[in-house]
Scaffold this active site. Structure first.
Site, PDB file in Angstrom:
ATOM      1  N   ARG A 327       0.813  -1.220   0.000  1.00 61.06           N
ATOM      2  CA  ARG A 327       0.000   0.000   0.000  1.00 61.06           C
ATOM      3  C   ARG A 327       0.848   1.272   0.000  1.00 61.06           C
ATOM      4  O   ARG A 327       0.613   2.191  -0.792  1.00 61.06           O
ATOM      5  CB  ARG A 327      -0.875  -0.021   1.253  1.00 61.06           C
ATOM      6  CG  ARG A 327      -1.925   1.051   1.323  1.00 61.06           C
ATOM      7  CD  ARG A 327      -2.563   1.075   2.716  1.00 61.06           C
ATOM      8  NE  ARG A 327      -2.953  -0.239   3.158  1.00 61.06           N
ATOM      9  CZ  ARG A 327      -4.120  -0.826   2.890  1.00 61.06           C
ATOM     10  NH1 ARG A 327      -5.021  -0.182   2.213  1.00 61.06           N
ATOM     11  NH2 ARG A 327      -4.379  -2.041   3.342  1.00 61.06           N
ATOM     12  N   CYS A 395     -25.738  -3.003  -8.642  1.00 57.93           N
ATOM     13  CA  CYS A 395     -27.041  -3.332  -8.094  1.00 57.93           C
ATOM     14  C   CYS A 395     -26.873  -3.794  -6.648  1.00 57.93           C
ATOM     15  O   CYS A 395     -26.997  -4.980  -6.346  1.00 57.93           O
ATOM     16  CB  CYS A 395     -27.656  -4.419  -8.951  1.00 57.93           C
ATOM     17  SG  CYS A 395     -29.401  -4.409  -8.797  1.00 57.93           S
TER      18      CYS A 395
HETATM   19  N1  PLP Z   1       3.263  -9.131   2.919  1.00 64.86           N
HETATM   20  C1  PLP Z   1       2.248  -9.942   3.219  1.00 64.86           C
HETATM   21  C2  PLP Z   1       2.552 -11.336   3.570  1.00 64.86           C
HETATM   22  C3  PLP Z   1       0.925  -9.484   3.199  1.00 64.86           C
HETATM   23  O1  PLP Z   1      -0.080 -10.316   3.504  1.00 64.86           O
HETATM   24  C4  PLP Z   1       0.681  -8.132   2.845  1.00 64.86           C
HETATM   25  C5  PLP Z   1      -0.681  -7.595   2.819  1.00 64.86           C
HETATM   26  O2  PLP Z   1      -1.479  -7.738   3.700  1.00 64.86           O
HETATM   27  C6  PLP Z   1       1.776  -7.325   2.534  1.00 64.86           C
HETATM   28  C7  PLP Z   1       3.054  -7.847   2.573  1.00 64.86           C
HETATM   29  C8  PLP Z   1       1.605  -5.896   2.128  1.00 64.86           C
HETATM   30  O3  PLP Z   1       0.984  -5.157   3.106  1.00 64.86           O
HETATM   31  P1  PLP Z   1       0.759  -3.587   2.899  1.00 64.86           P
HETATM   32  O4  PLP Z   1       0.104  -3.409   1.583  1.00 64.86           O
HETATM   33  O5  PLP Z   1      -0.122  -3.222   4.038  1.00 64.86           O
HETATM   34  O6  PLP Z   1       2.100  -2.934   2.977  1.00 64.86           O
END
Ligand code: PLP
Length: 474
Positions: A327, A395
Protein backbone atom coordinates in the site's frame (compact mmCIF):
# COMPACT_ATOMS: atom_id res chain seq x y z
CA UNK A 1 -18.17 9.01 -20.65
CA UNK A 2 -18.25 6.43 -23.40
CA UNK A 3 -15.05 4.49 -23.68
CA UNK A 4 -13.41 3.74 -26.98
CA UNK A 5 -13.30 0.03 -27.78
CA UNK A 6 -9.73 -1.15 -27.61
CA UNK A 7 -8.79 -3.63 -30.28
CA UNK A 8 -5.88 -6.03 -30.38
CA UNK A 9 -4.18 -3.92 -33.02
CA UNK A 10 -4.06 -0.79 -30.94
CA UNK A 11 -0.55 0.24 -29.92
CA UNK A 12 0.31 -0.41 -26.28
CA UNK A 13 0.86 3.27 -25.77
CA UNK A 14 -0.82 6.29 -27.24
CA UNK A 15 0.42 9.78 -28.01
CA UNK A 16 0.42 12.06 -25.01
CA UNK A 17 -2.60 14.34 -24.94
CA UNK A 18 -0.30 17.32 -24.67
CA UNK A 19 3.15 18.34 -23.61
CA UNK A 20 3.75 18.72 -19.88
CA UNK A 21 1.54 21.53 -18.64
CA UNK A 22 2.69 24.49 -16.69
CA UNK A 23 1.33 23.66 -13.26
CA UNK A 24 0.45 25.64 -10.22
CA UNK A 25 1.00 23.99 -6.88
CA UNK A 26 -1.99 22.11 -5.62
CA UNK A 27 -2.92 22.24 -1.96
CA UNK A 28 -4.53 18.96 -1.08
CA UNK A 29 -3.05 17.89 2.18
CA UNK A 30 0.31 17.19 0.54
CA UNK A 31 3.23 16.46 2.82
CA UNK A 32 6.49 16.59 0.92
CA UNK A 33 8.34 14.53 3.54
CA UNK A 34 7.01 11.16 2.38
CA UNK A 35 4.73 10.01 -0.47
CA UNK A 36 2.56 7.89 1.86
CA UNK A 37 1.50 11.05 3.70
CA UNK A 38 0.10 12.77 0.60
CA UNK A 39 -3.56 12.68 -0.33
CA UNK A 40 -2.79 13.18 -4.01
CA UNK A 41 0.13 12.11 -6.23
CA UNK A 42 3.23 14.24 -5.74
CA UNK A 43 3.07 15.49 -9.33
CA UNK A 44 -0.48 16.86 -8.93
CA UNK A 45 -1.18 20.46 -9.81
CA UNK A 46 -3.60 22.81 -11.52
CA UNK A 47 -3.40 24.13 -15.07
CA UNK A 48 -3.86 27.80 -15.92
CA UNK A 49 -7.67 27.38 -15.77
CA UNK A 50 -7.49 25.69 -12.37
CA UNK A 51 -8.19 22.15 -13.64
CA UNK A 52 -6.58 19.08 -12.13
CA UNK A 53 -3.33 17.86 -13.64
CA UNK A 54 -1.40 14.73 -12.65
CA UNK A 55 1.99 13.83 -14.08
CA UNK A 56 1.75 16.80 -16.43
CA UNK A 57 -1.52 15.49 -17.94
CA UNK A 58 -4.94 17.10 -17.54
CA UNK A 59 -7.24 14.49 -16.01
CA UNK A 60 -10.11 15.67 -18.24
CA UNK A 61 -7.97 15.06 -21.35
CA UNK A 62 -7.11 11.58 -20.10
CA UNK A 63 -10.79 10.85 -19.53
CA UNK A 64 -11.62 12.01 -23.06
CA UNK A 65 -8.86 9.89 -24.60
CA UNK A 66 -9.16 6.72 -22.54
CA UNK A 67 -12.72 6.79 -21.20
CA UNK A 68 -13.94 6.45 -17.62
CA UNK A 69 -13.68 5.01 -15.07
CA UNK A 70 -9.95 5.34 -15.53
CA UNK A 71 -7.11 4.34 -13.22
CA UNK A 72 -4.35 6.94 -13.50
CA UNK A 73 -0.96 6.01 -12.08
CA UNK A 74 1.68 8.65 -11.42
CA UNK A 75 5.16 7.35 -12.16
CA UNK A 76 6.90 10.05 -10.10
CA UNK A 77 5.01 9.09 -6.94
CA UNK A 78 5.69 5.39 -7.37
CA UNK A 79 9.39 5.97 -8.04
CA UNK A 80 9.62 8.37 -5.13
CA UNK A 81 8.11 5.90 -2.65
CA UNK A 82 10.44 3.14 -3.92
CA UNK A 83 13.39 5.48 -3.39
CA UNK A 84 12.13 6.48 0.04
CA UNK A 85 12.24 2.82 1.16
CA UNK A 86 15.56 2.15 -0.55
CA UNK A 87 17.29 5.26 0.79
CA UNK A 88 15.87 4.91 4.31
CA UNK A 89 17.02 1.29 4.50
CA UNK A 90 20.51 2.24 3.33
CA UNK A 91 20.66 5.15 5.79
CA UNK A 92 19.30 3.43 8.87
CA UNK A 93 20.32 -0.24 8.67
CA UNK A 94 23.97 -1.11 9.12
CA UNK A 95 23.70 -4.36 7.12
CA UNK A 96 22.39 -5.25 3.66
CA UNK A 97 18.71 -4.69 2.89
CA UNK A 98 16.07 -5.04 0.20
CA UNK A 99 12.49 -3.79 -0.06
CA UNK A 100 10.15 -6.16 -1.90
CA UNK A 101 7.01 -4.75 -3.52
CA UNK A 102 3.93 -6.68 -2.31
CA UNK A 103 2.40 -6.99 -5.75
CA UNK A 104 -1.02 -7.99 -4.37
CA UNK A 105 -1.47 -4.21 -3.95
CA UNK A 106 -1.48 -3.70 -7.73
CA UNK A 107 0.00 -6.25 -10.08
CA UNK A 108 0.87 -5.31 -13.66
CA UNK A 109 3.76 -5.59 -16.08
CA UNK A 110 4.34 -1.83 -16.02
CA UNK A 111 4.42 -1.52 -12.23
CA UNK A 112 6.72 -4.53 -12.02
CA UNK A 113 9.09 -2.96 -14.54
CA UNK A 114 9.16 0.32 -12.60
CA UNK A 115 9.84 -1.24 -9.21
CA UNK A 116 12.46 -3.55 -10.75
CA UNK A 117 14.18 -0.50 -12.27
CA UNK A 118 14.18 1.12 -8.84
CA UNK A 119 16.10 -1.88 -7.49
CA UNK A 120 13.29 -3.40 -5.42
CA UNK A 121 12.29 -7.05 -5.29
CA UNK A 122 8.74 -8.41 -5.34
CA UNK A 123 6.37 -10.58 -3.34
CA UNK A 124 3.95 -12.70 -5.39
CA UNK A 125 1.10 -14.86 -4.11
CA UNK A 126 -0.07 -16.82 -7.14
CA UNK A 127 1.03 -18.10 -10.53
CA UNK A 128 -0.62 -15.00 -12.04
CA UNK A 129 1.36 -12.56 -9.90
CA UNK A 130 4.52 -14.61 -10.44
CA UNK A 131 4.16 -14.65 -14.23
CA UNK A 132 3.46 -10.91 -14.16
CA UNK A 133 6.62 -10.35 -12.11
CA UNK A 134 8.78 -12.45 -14.42
CA UNK A 135 7.16 -10.91 -17.52
CA UNK A 136 7.78 -7.40 -16.17
CA UNK A 137 11.51 -8.13 -15.85
CA UNK A 138 11.86 -8.73 -12.12
CA UNK A 139 14.95 -10.92 -11.60
CA UNK A 140 13.83 -14.27 -10.07
CA UNK A 141 16.37 -13.99 -7.27
CA UNK A 142 14.53 -10.88 -6.07
CA UNK A 143 11.10 -12.58 -5.99
CA UNK A 144 9.45 -14.49 -3.15
CA UNK A 145 6.34 -16.64 -3.53
CA UNK A 146 3.84 -16.54 -0.66
CA UNK A 147 0.56 -18.35 -0.16
CA UNK A 148 -1.24 -20.44 2.44
CA UNK A 149 -2.46 -22.95 -0.17
CA UNK A 150 0.01 -23.01 -3.03
CA UNK A 151 -0.74 -25.45 -5.80
CA UNK A 152 1.84 -28.01 -6.99
CA UNK A 153 1.98 -26.06 -10.27
CA UNK A 154 2.70 -22.76 -8.48
CA UNK A 155 5.46 -24.37 -6.44
CA UNK A 156 6.99 -25.99 -9.53
CA UNK A 157 6.91 -22.69 -11.42
CA UNK A 158 8.64 -20.87 -8.57
CA UNK A 159 11.23 -23.57 -7.86
CA UNK A 160 12.14 -23.97 -11.53
CA UNK A 161 12.45 -20.21 -12.03
CA UNK A 162 14.78 -19.82 -9.04
CA UNK A 163 12.25 -17.86 -6.99
CA UNK A 164 12.40 -18.09 -3.17
CA UNK A 165 9.45 -20.03 -1.77
CA UNK A 166 7.97 -18.86 1.53
CA UNK A 167 6.99 -22.03 3.40
CA UNK A 168 3.64 -21.47 5.02
CA UNK A 169 2.70 -24.95 6.23
CA UNK A 170 3.58 -28.65 6.12
CA UNK A 171 1.80 -29.16 2.81
CA UNK A 172 4.26 -26.79 1.10
CA UNK A 173 7.07 -29.00 2.43
CA UNK A 174 5.38 -32.20 1.26
CA UNK A 175 4.71 -30.83 -2.22
CA UNK A 176 8.23 -29.50 -2.61
CA UNK A 177 9.79 -32.81 -1.49
CA UNK A 178 7.74 -34.54 -4.17
CA UNK A 179 9.09 -32.08 -6.74
CA UNK A 180 12.69 -32.36 -5.55
CA UNK A 181 13.85 -35.14 -7.95
CA UNK A 182 12.93 -32.93 -10.92
CA UNK A 183 14.87 -29.90 -9.65
CA UNK A 184 18.39 -29.06 -10.75
CA UNK A 185 19.28 -27.32 -7.50
CA UNK A 186 18.01 -26.93 -3.93
CA UNK A 187 15.03 -24.62 -3.45
CA UNK A 188 15.69 -21.36 -1.64
CA UNK A 189 13.21 -21.15 1.22
CA UNK A 190 11.90 -18.66 3.70
CA UNK A 191 9.87 -19.83 6.67
CA UNK A 192 6.76 -17.87 7.64
CA UNK A 193 5.59 -17.96 11.22
CA UNK A 194 2.95 -16.12 13.23
CA UNK A 195 4.81 -13.76 15.55
CA UNK A 196 2.07 -13.33 18.15
CA UNK A 197 1.61 -9.66 17.36
CA UNK A 198 -1.84 -8.77 16.11
CA UNK A 199 -2.64 -5.35 14.67
CA UNK A 200 -5.94 -3.67 14.01
CA UNK A 201 -4.71 -0.48 12.43
CA UNK A 202 -4.83 1.66 15.56
CA UNK A 203 -4.24 -0.90 18.27
CA UNK A 204 -2.34 -4.10 18.66
CA UNK A 205 -2.11 -7.05 21.02
CA UNK A 206 0.61 -9.54 21.76
CA UNK A 207 -0.41 -13.14 22.15
CA UNK A 208 1.42 -16.45 22.22
CA UNK A 209 -0.61 -17.74 19.32
CA UNK A 210 -2.49 -16.08 16.54
CA UNK A 211 -5.73 -17.11 14.96
CA UNK A 212 -4.34 -16.79 11.45
CA UNK A 213 -4.46 -19.01 8.41
CA UNK A 214 -0.94 -17.91 7.48
CA UNK A 215 2.34 -19.39 8.61
CA UNK A 216 3.58 -21.85 11.18
CA UNK A 217 2.69 -21.52 14.83
CA UNK A 218 5.87 -20.49 16.73
CA UNK A 219 5.64 -23.68 18.79
CA UNK A 220 6.09 -25.72 15.63
CA UNK A 221 9.37 -24.03 14.71
CA UNK A 222 11.73 -26.56 16.36
CA UNK A 223 10.04 -29.45 14.57
CA UNK A 224 10.00 -27.70 11.18
CA UNK A 225 13.58 -26.49 11.52
CA UNK A 226 14.71 -30.00 12.52
CA UNK A 227 12.88 -31.57 9.60
CA UNK A 228 14.24 -29.10 7.02
CA UNK A 229 17.78 -29.76 8.23
CA UNK A 230 17.35 -33.32 6.90
CA UNK A 231 16.01 -32.28 3.46
CA UNK A 232 18.78 -32.17 0.87
CA UNK A 233 16.50 -30.29 -1.55
CA UNK A 234 15.90 -27.45 0.92
CA UNK A 235 18.04 -24.39 1.55
CA UNK A 236 16.46 -22.34 4.31
CA UNK A 237 17.86 -18.83 3.98
CA UNK A 238 15.14 -16.66 5.46
CA UNK A 239 12.41 -16.12 8.03
CA UNK A 240 9.24 -14.13 7.50
CA UNK A 241 6.45 -12.58 9.54
CA UNK A 242 3.78 -10.02 8.66
CA UNK A 243 1.55 -8.38 11.25
CA UNK A 244 -1.17 -6.55 9.32
CA UNK A 245 -1.98 -3.71 6.98
CA UNK A 246 -2.79 0.04 7.09
CA UNK A 247 -0.98 0.23 10.46
CA UNK A 248 -0.18 3.65 11.95
CA UNK A 249 1.61 2.48 15.10
CA UNK A 250 5.35 1.92 15.16
CA UNK A 251 5.55 -0.07 18.40
CA UNK A 252 4.29 -3.39 16.92
CA UNK A 253 6.98 -3.25 14.23
CA UNK A 254 9.55 -2.47 16.90
CA UNK A 255 8.41 -5.49 18.92
CA UNK A 256 8.38 -7.72 15.86
CA UNK A 257 12.13 -7.19 15.44
CA UNK A 258 12.82 -8.87 18.81
CA UNK A 259 10.54 -11.81 18.02
CA UNK A 260 12.28 -12.30 14.69
CA UNK A 261 15.76 -12.07 16.15
CA UNK A 262 14.81 -14.87 18.59
CA UNK A 263 13.60 -16.99 15.67
CA UNK A 264 16.82 -16.22 13.79
CA UNK A 265 18.90 -17.52 16.69
CA UNK A 266 16.73 -20.64 16.77
CA UNK A 267 17.07 -21.31 13.02
CA UNK A 268 20.84 -20.76 13.00
CA UNK A 269 21.04 -23.05 16.04
CA UNK A 270 19.59 -25.80 13.83
CA UNK A 271 22.40 -25.20 11.34
CA UNK A 272 20.36 -23.31 8.71
CA UNK A 273 22.25 -20.61 6.79
CA UNK A 274 19.62 -17.97 7.51
CA UNK A 275 20.76 -14.63 6.12
CA UNK A 276 17.40 -12.90 5.49
CA UNK A 277 14.79 -11.59 7.90
CA UNK A 278 11.62 -10.41 6.19
CA UNK A 279 9.47 -8.22 8.45
CA UNK A 280 6.51 -7.99 6.03
CA UNK A 281 4.66 -4.82 5.08
CA UNK A 282 1.83 -2.93 6.70
CA UNK A 283 2.70 0.76 6.83
CA UNK A 284 -0.48 2.81 6.42
CA UNK A 285 -1.19 5.76 4.15
CA UNK A 286 -3.26 8.92 4.30
CA UNK A 287 -6.65 8.38 2.65
CA UNK A 288 -8.34 11.37 4.31
CA UNK A 289 -6.86 14.46 5.92
CA UNK A 290 -7.35 13.11 9.45
CA UNK A 291 -5.19 10.02 8.78
CA UNK A 292 -1.76 10.47 10.30
CA UNK A 293 0.55 7.62 9.29
CA UNK A 294 4.26 7.66 10.11
CA UNK A 295 6.51 8.53 7.18
CA UNK A 296 8.28 5.76 5.28
CA UNK A 297 11.53 7.04 6.79
CA UNK A 298 10.19 6.79 10.36
CA UNK A 299 8.86 3.28 9.75
CA UNK A 300 12.10 2.04 8.22
CA UNK A 301 14.24 3.67 10.87
CA UNK A 302 12.14 2.05 13.65
CA UNK A 303 12.31 -1.40 12.07
CA UNK A 304 15.99 -1.13 11.17
CA UNK A 305 17.05 0.26 14.54
CA UNK A 306 15.07 -2.34 16.47
CA UNK A 307 16.40 -5.23 14.40
CA UNK A 308 20.02 -4.11 14.62
CA UNK A 309 19.68 -3.66 18.40
CA UNK A 310 17.93 -7.03 18.86
CA UNK A 311 20.67 -8.82 16.92
CA UNK A 312 23.38 -7.01 18.85
CA UNK A 313 21.79 -7.97 22.20
CA UNK A 314 21.71 -11.63 21.13
CA UNK A 315 25.21 -11.64 19.64
CA UNK A 316 23.86 -12.45 16.15
CA UNK A 317 25.53 -11.50 12.87
CA UNK A 318 23.28 -8.99 11.16
CA UNK A 319 20.92 -10.58 8.64
CA UNK A 320 19.84 -8.89 5.43
CA UNK A 321 16.73 -6.87 6.30
CA UNK A 322 13.82 -7.43 3.92
CA UNK A 323 10.45 -5.71 4.08
CA UNK A 324 7.36 -6.09 1.92
CA UNK A 325 5.42 -2.84 1.56
CA UNK A 326 2.47 -2.76 -0.82
CA UNK A 327 0.00 0.00 0.00
CA UNK A 328 2.59 2.59 1.04
CA UNK A 329 4.46 2.13 -2.25
CA UNK A 330 1.62 2.45 -4.70
CA UNK A 331 -1.62 3.77 -3.15
CA UNK A 332 -0.94 7.49 -3.39
CA UNK A 333 0.32 7.12 -6.96
CA UNK A 334 -3.21 6.19 -8.07
CA UNK A 335 -6.21 8.37 -8.91
CA UNK A 336 -9.48 7.06 -10.35
CA UNK A 337 -11.42 9.35 -12.67
CA UNK A 338 -15.18 8.77 -12.94
CA UNK A 339 -17.94 10.53 -14.84
CA UNK A 340 -20.95 11.61 -12.82
CA UNK A 341 -24.33 10.52 -14.10
CA UNK A 342 -27.67 10.45 -12.30
CA UNK A 343 -28.64 12.57 -9.29
CA UNK A 344 -31.31 11.59 -6.79
CA UNK A 345 -32.23 14.14 -4.13
CA UNK A 346 -34.22 12.85 -1.17
CA UNK A 347 -35.39 16.05 0.55
CA UNK A 348 -34.27 16.26 4.15
CA UNK A 349 -32.26 13.07 3.85
CA UNK A 350 -29.51 13.00 1.26
CA UNK A 351 -28.54 13.54 -2.36
CA UNK A 352 -27.04 10.68 -4.31
CA UNK A 353 -24.69 11.36 -7.20
CA UNK A 354 -23.85 8.23 -9.15
CA UNK A 355 -20.61 7.52 -10.98
CA UNK A 356 -19.97 5.17 -13.89
CA UNK A 357 -18.03 2.67 -11.74
CA UNK A 358 -18.08 1.71 -8.07
CA UNK A 359 -17.59 -1.45 -6.08
CA UNK A 360 -16.29 -3.42 -9.07
CA UNK A 361 -13.31 -1.08 -9.59
CA UNK A 362 -12.96 -0.17 -5.89
CA UNK A 363 -14.31 -2.80 -3.49
CA UNK A 364 -12.64 -1.27 -0.43
CA UNK A 365 -15.49 0.98 0.75
CA UNK A 366 -18.10 -1.79 0.69
CA UNK A 367 -15.68 -4.34 2.13
CA UNK A 368 -13.86 -2.32 4.79
CA UNK A 369 -15.89 0.93 5.00
CA UNK A 370 -12.74 2.63 3.73
CA UNK A 371 -12.80 6.38 3.33
CA UNK A 372 -11.52 8.38 0.39
CA UNK A 373 -10.98 11.96 -0.71
CA UNK A 374 -12.31 13.30 -4.02
CA UNK A 375 -12.46 16.50 -6.06
CA UNK A 376 -14.20 17.64 -9.22
CA UNK A 377 -11.61 17.36 -11.99
CA UNK A 378 -12.34 20.70 -13.63
CA UNK A 379 -13.40 22.72 -10.57
CA UNK A 380 -11.26 21.36 -7.75
CA UNK A 381 -11.02 24.67 -5.95
CA UNK A 382 -14.63 25.85 -6.40
CA UNK A 383 -16.61 26.28 -3.21
CA UNK A 384 -17.75 22.89 -1.91
CA UNK A 385 -21.26 24.03 -1.04
CA UNK A 386 -23.20 20.79 -1.34
CA UNK A 387 -22.87 17.61 0.71
CA UNK A 388 -23.61 14.51 -1.34
CA UNK A 389 -23.26 10.74 -1.31
CA UNK A 390 -21.27 9.41 -4.23
CA UNK A 391 -22.70 6.05 -5.23
CA UNK A 392 -21.55 3.43 -7.70
CA UNK A 393 -23.67 1.98 -10.49
CA UNK A 394 -23.90 -1.58 -9.16
CA UNK A 395 -27.04 -3.33 -8.09
CA UNK A 396 -26.20 -3.17 -4.40
CA UNK A 397 -27.42 -0.50 -1.97
CA UNK A 398 -24.07 -0.57 -0.19
CA UNK A 399 -22.25 0.34 -3.39
CA UNK A 400 -21.26 3.78 -2.11
CA UNK A 401 -17.78 5.18 -2.74
CA UNK A 402 -18.01 8.32 -0.60
CA UNK A 403 -20.85 8.31 1.95
CA UNK A 404 -20.60 12.01 2.66
CA UNK A 405 -18.52 14.49 0.76
CA UNK A 406 -18.74 18.23 0.22
CA UNK A 407 -18.47 19.13 -3.47
CA UNK A 408 -19.23 22.15 -5.63
CA UNK A 409 -22.69 21.75 -7.24
CA UNK A 410 -22.08 19.01 -9.81
CA UNK A 411 -24.13 17.68 -12.68
CA UNK A 412 -24.17 14.78 -15.06
CA UNK A 413 -21.06 14.81 -17.24
CA UNK A 414 -18.79 16.31 -14.59
CA UNK A 415 -15.67 14.29 -13.80
CA UNK A 416 -14.70 13.22 -10.31
CA UNK A 417 -11.16 12.31 -9.21
CA UNK A 418 -10.89 9.92 -6.25
CA UNK A 419 -7.42 9.94 -4.70
CA UNK A 420 -5.17 7.21 -3.26
CA UNK A 421 -6.71 4.41 -5.30
CA UNK A 422 -3.42 2.88 -6.45
CA UNK A 423 -3.47 -0.01 -3.95
CA UNK A 424 -6.02 -2.80 -3.59
CA UNK A 425 -8.35 -1.27 -6.19
CA UNK A 426 -7.34 -2.65 -9.62
CA UNK A 427 -5.98 -5.80 -7.96
CA UNK A 428 -9.25 -6.46 -6.11
CA UNK A 429 -11.51 -5.39 -8.98
CA UNK A 430 -14.29 -7.69 -10.14
CA UNK A 431 -16.79 -7.95 -12.95
CA UNK A 432 -19.80 -7.76 -10.65
CA UNK A 433 -22.91 -7.01 -12.73
CA UNK A 434 -20.75 -7.91 -15.73
CA UNK A 435 -19.19 -4.48 -15.66
CA UNK A 436 -15.86 -4.40 -17.50
CA UNK A 437 -12.70 -3.47 -15.61
CA UNK A 438 -11.31 0.04 -16.30
CA UNK A 439 -8.26 0.91 -18.34
CA UNK A 440 -5.11 2.10 -16.55
CA UNK A 441 -2.69 4.77 -17.77
CA UNK A 442 0.76 5.65 -16.52
CA UNK A 443 1.46 9.39 -16.52
CA UNK A 444 4.82 11.08 -16.39
CA UNK A 445 6.00 14.55 -17.45
CA UNK A 446 3.09 15.11 -19.79
CA UNK A 447 3.16 11.64 -21.35
CA UNK A 448 0.33 9.18 -20.83
CA UNK A 449 0.76 5.52 -21.71
CA UNK A 450 -1.87 2.82 -21.63
CA UNK A 451 -0.72 0.05 -19.26
CA UNK A 452 -3.96 -1.90 -18.92
CA UNK A 453 -6.53 -2.10 -21.71
CA UNK A 454 -10.16 -1.44 -20.87
CA UNK A 455 -12.28 -4.57 -20.87
CA UNK A 456 -15.30 -4.50 -23.15
CA UNK A 457 -18.67 -6.08 -22.29
CA UNK A 458 -18.10 -8.63 -25.08
CA UNK A 459 -14.83 -9.72 -23.41
CA UNK A 460 -16.84 -10.91 -20.45
CA UNK A 461 -18.53 -13.58 -22.59
CA UNK A 462 -15.20 -15.08 -23.65
CA UNK A 463 -15.18 -17.83 -21.06
CA UNK A 464 -18.90 -18.63 -21.16
CA UNK A 465 -19.87 -21.90 -22.78
CA UNK A 466 -23.42 -22.43 -23.93
CA UNK A 467 -24.19 -26.17 -24.14
CA UNK A 468 -25.51 -27.11 -27.57
CA UNK A 469 -28.83 -28.34 -26.14
CA UNK A 470 -29.46 -24.85 -24.71
CA UNK A 471 -28.62 -22.99 -27.91
CA UNK A 472 -31.70 -21.06 -28.99
CA UNK A 473 -33.31 -22.44 -32.13
CA UNK A 474 -34.15 -19.59 -34.44
N1 PLP B 1 3.26 -9.13 2.92
C1 PLP B 1 2.25 -9.94 3.22
C2 PLP B 1 2.55 -11.34 3.57
C3 PLP B 1 0.93 -9.48 3.20
O1 PLP B 1 -0.08 -10.32 3.50
C4 PLP B 1 0.68 -8.13 2.84
C5 PLP B 1 -0.68 -7.59 2.82
O2 PLP B 1 -1.48 -7.74 3.70
C6 PLP B 1 1.78 -7.33 2.53
C7 PLP B 1 3.05 -7.85 2.57
C8 PLP B 1 1.60 -5.90 2.13
O3 PLP B 1 0.98 -5.16 3.11
P1 PLP B 1 0.76 -3.59 2.90
O4 PLP B 1 0.10 -3.41 1.58
O5 PLP B 1 -0.12 -3.22 4.04
O6 PLP B 1 2.10 -2.93 2.98
Amino acid sequence: MSSEPVTGTEPASEPAPQAALAQQPFESGCDASSPNRNLAPISSGLDAEGRLVVGGCRLSDLARTYGTPLYVLDEATLRSSCRAYRDALAASYPGPSLALYASKANSSLAITALVAQEGLGLDAVSAGELLTALGGGMPPERIVLHGNNKSPEELALAAQAGVTVVLDNWRDIELLSALAPSLAQPVRLMLRFTPGIECHTHEYIRTGHLDSKFGFDPEQLPQVLGHLASCSWARLTGLHAHIGSQIFELQPHHDLAGVMADALAQARGHGHPVSDLNVGGGLGIRYVASDDPPTIQAWVSTVAGALAAACRERGLDLPRLLCEPGRSLVATAGVTVYELGSRKAIPGLRTYLSVDGGMSDNPRPITYQSQYTALLVDRPTAEASETVTVAGKHCESGDVLLPEIALPPATSGDLLAVFATGAYNASMASNYNRIPRPAAVLVHEGQAELVQRREQPEDLLRYDVLPARLTPVI
